[in-house]
Design an enzyme around this catalytic site. Structure first.
Site, PDB file in Angstrom:
ATOM      1  N   GLY A 183      17.869 -30.079 -25.220  1.00  0.00           N
ATOM      2  CA  GLY A 183      18.123 -31.504 -25.390  1.00  0.00           C
ATOM      3  C   GLY A 183      19.390 -31.982 -24.691  1.00  0.00           C
ATOM      4  O   GLY A 183      20.188 -31.184 -24.186  1.00  0.00           O
ATOM      5  N   HIS A 184      19.589 -33.290 -24.732  1.00  0.00           N
ATOM      6  CA  HIS A 184      20.754 -33.878 -24.053  1.00  0.00           C
ATOM      7  C   HIS A 184      22.058 -33.417 -24.701  1.00  0.00           C
ATOM      8  O   HIS A 184      22.147 -33.265 -25.906  1.00  0.00           O
ATOM      9  CB  HIS A 184      20.670 -35.399 -24.006  1.00  0.00           C
ATOM     10  CG  HIS A 184      20.460 -36.098 -25.295  1.00  0.00           C
ATOM     11  ND1 HIS A 184      20.491 -37.472 -25.403  1.00  0.00           N
ATOM     12  CD2 HIS A 184      20.220 -35.644 -26.555  1.00  0.00           C
ATOM     13  CE1 HIS A 184      20.284 -37.821 -26.646  1.00  0.00           C
ATOM     14  NE2 HIS A 184      20.109 -36.748 -27.359  1.00  0.00           N
TER      15      HIS A 184
END
Lengths: 344, 344, 344
Positions: free
Chosen positions: B242-243
């Site tokens: 994920g970011h």
């Protein structure tokens, strides 16, 4: 599509027909969204209420169905309504599909050493590398990359934007969907003093006849020898098949399931969605693994398992019912403990 | 491949050699499928029975292995049979691979502002956008898309059909497999009155040296700042990062694992297949997370966890044994309750 | 970026401002990595200690935050710091992005029958098949494949290397990320005598307005009728959506979640990462399913569930606490049993 009831009787050969629809059947539909002129089918008991309320003009029902009461429509009793319906859909599919093109698109890059049988289609921007052989009737979609030395059997269809790394072998009548990656290096390292050194992967992937491989699925090549998918096995989207895995024939591997390296599946195995099989284990013939089940060890043929780690399905179902009562069990034990102390 | 035993002794420098094979070694194989003229190795105890029955002409065995009884073959005692075997495979790999091409394929589209070092290969239909810089010896496969402003370090290999969104930074000796997507927008929304408003993602992804990224893996760009994969970390297929995640060095992240946004992994962390790490948590150095384990909170360094939510591995193993006896436990408590009521 | 404090006050309209920073704001940053001249925000309580130690020159804080003590910087009190910060990031994003190109790249292959509105961009090597219609302002990245008969609404952005199979319908302002596959055949077979016969898939996929679809996500076409993603729903990377699934509006489906065939989600449903929904079930409006949760049956609206199979969240949390004490519970029951036997 433009069928009379008589056309469909001739085509589907139902065991019995109840009622008569004199109009034309022009569409396929679900029971609940059907309109006049549609054909629909009933097979999942969950949707039994939809039969009576459906506006479909012909309804395919199982032979033992006794709810054929609506005189404004016809009911066809057939051994397998879903399959009979599929046959009608196949007609629609054929009508809708444009004539399958053949030939090599001028933008495709096909190495001069590749052997291309007659009747092959290779789409725009596809890349076919050296020493590839492609059998009769194969369709390779736009943007596919077929690495050097691959073999692709007859009538196989590779949808746009799939990749085969070098030296993979694909049988006849295989379907590969977009984004699938066949033959990428396995996840194999030798860790020495905390550093992960990549192991060469000089094996390949063998995909036998009549296999289907879903969108964005990844099948790694073997470290040496082969990763093999047996004939007739169907693999859904986003599935991971590790290096050196051997899957038997006629298995069903549902979306997002994963099989770690060197494991073997027998024939007619079913892996539910998001199920995981550890490395170096054997799953016997006919085993059914429920969705999300994580399997750390061997499973003898015929077992039906659920849970992580897995339990026989009945034991698992039982456990999940009891699980709700565990908080109360703690209280019951506490009460017993209090009782058992005569002078608190 | 064409080795005598003496060649292989010189190449692998075994600690001891038992027996002598006078022929030529032409193939690498598993113990159970080997034929005369093959070299094989033994390291996983699970397959010990295969040593005696193997037809391999040279078998690599651990130094303490005492099953070297067959006079028709030679046994090489080596500190790490798998790694010694890998060295032989690397020779095969090199022989098989065609001379690595260099140069830019005429169909590739490389922006005039891109800086391309010598010794680079860019394959058919690859797209290299503005202000990209590509280091010495990089190979970019067919159909790759490298967004504007990306940097790719020396000797990095991007396999066909991988995508780098704009402004990503990739170090030296990195391998990226087909279908991987690096730098897509993170899953970040601000929900106002039930509507999810997209957050701009102006950060990027940094991939340090010696990282490998598997097929169809997705690594999201940071909301701002960076998503970072530490040097020497190996990521398998179909993994989600994920970011704003930061992964330390020399981690192993097995297939289909997922790491939610803003979490951090220390060094030498192992995530098993299908494991999941929640957002905004920290996983300390050397932590090992079993397959399918779901981790909702921080884990201090050195822990080995299993289960969802996770337990220390011994506790988890214990629980899974007891779990089978829980139905009986209910009955035992029931029996005690009956007993404890003197006048039923 | 080049903002004075006054510029930002005018732009963000904070409810209150504490302190004054006389310099220029040139960067966006996290609290802990900020340097002078950066703007940062505080909203996740986990990071409260970072506010005092941050070197950011302007900090966006919630209206009720009482830690605005540092005179060398300014604090903006705003209703939603994350969203206010996003507005600043959007300015940066706009500055950084080159002018969006329009027009059809000369290497793209666009069928003569396709209807292309003005203001459209179609990138290198994209393939747009027969009878496609593309609305105003659409951007189709390099290497996308848009199958025959697809419709793409206005201002939709399809990032490089996504695939739409034939006859899919995409609304306005949709974002599709790289590697996504829309409209692949569903995993549907009729098994007759152990052989899995492929069911024709003549339905399609409908993606309503304002949907976002993550990298390498797969959404299968319906067997007949449609698979539908409701307006405003956001789908993360590597998600699987089976054939005939209907997702309501404004749902959030986190990475690696999967929804099996024919299931329906209401509106505002949240599926956590790696969650799985079985086939033919209904998930009501506003349901929240925790990460890795496996849902085998219907869930009425408003429920918050965790576990596999799922429990109401409080029950699940309770169970996971008690689970640790189960080994001790066995011992307690054993002790009671011993006690209850008067003459051992």
């Amino acid at each position: 599509m433009n069928f009379t009831q008589d056309d469909l009787v001739a085509f589907l050969q139902p065991k019995a027909v109840i009622g008569y629809y004199g109009g034309t059947i022009r569409g396929v539909s679900a029971l609940d969204t059907a309109k006049e002129g549609d054909i629909a089918f009933f097979s999942n008991r969950k949707y039994v209420a939809h039969v009576a309320s459906s506006r479909a003009s012909i309804v395919l029902v199982p032979e033992n169905f006794d709810g054929c009461h609506d005189v404004s429509r016809a009911y066809f009793k057939v051994p397998n309504p879903s399959w009979a319906f599929a046959k009608v859909c196949a007609v629609v599919e054929k009508e809708r599909a444009p004539t399958a093109p053949t030939g090599i698109h001028p933008t495709a890059i096909v190495d001069v050493s590749a052997e291309i049988a007659p009747g092959v289609y290779i789409g725009p921007f596809a890349v076919v590398d050296a020493n590839v052989s492609i059998g009769y009737g194969v369709r390779i979609g736009a943007h596919c990359v077929v690495g050097r030395g691959c073999h692709i059997g007859e009538n196989t269809c590779i949808n746009p934007r799939a990749t085969l790394y070098a030296n993979c072998w694909v049988g006849n009548n295989v379907i590969i969907h977009s984004g699938a990656v066949i033959g990428s290096d396995g996840f194999g390292y030798e860790t020495i003093d905390g550093i992960h050194h990549k192991l060469p992967h000089i094996g390949n992937v063998i995909i036998e006849d009549n296999v289907e491989i879903g969108a964005n699925t990844a099948i790694d090549r073997a470290r040496f020898a082969e990763t093999r998918i047996g004939s007739g096995t169907k693999i859904d989207n986003l599935v991971q098949v590790g290096h050196n895995v051997r899957v038997g024939s006629d298995c069903l591997i549902v979306s997002q399931a994963g099989i770690a390296g060197s494991s073997t599946l027998g024939h007619h195995v079913v892996l539910g969605g998001q199920a995981g099989i550890a490395g170096h284990v054997h799953i016997g013939d006919g085993v059914q693994i429920a969705a999300q089940c994580g399997v750390p060890g061997n499973v003898p043929g015929g077992n039906v398992l659920r849970g992580t780690p897995p339990m026989p399905i009945n034991e698992a179902n039982r456990f999940y019912v009891l699980r709700k009562h565990i908080p109360k069990l703690f209280k019951r034990v506490e009460a017993l403990e209090k009782k058992s102390q005569p002078y608190p």
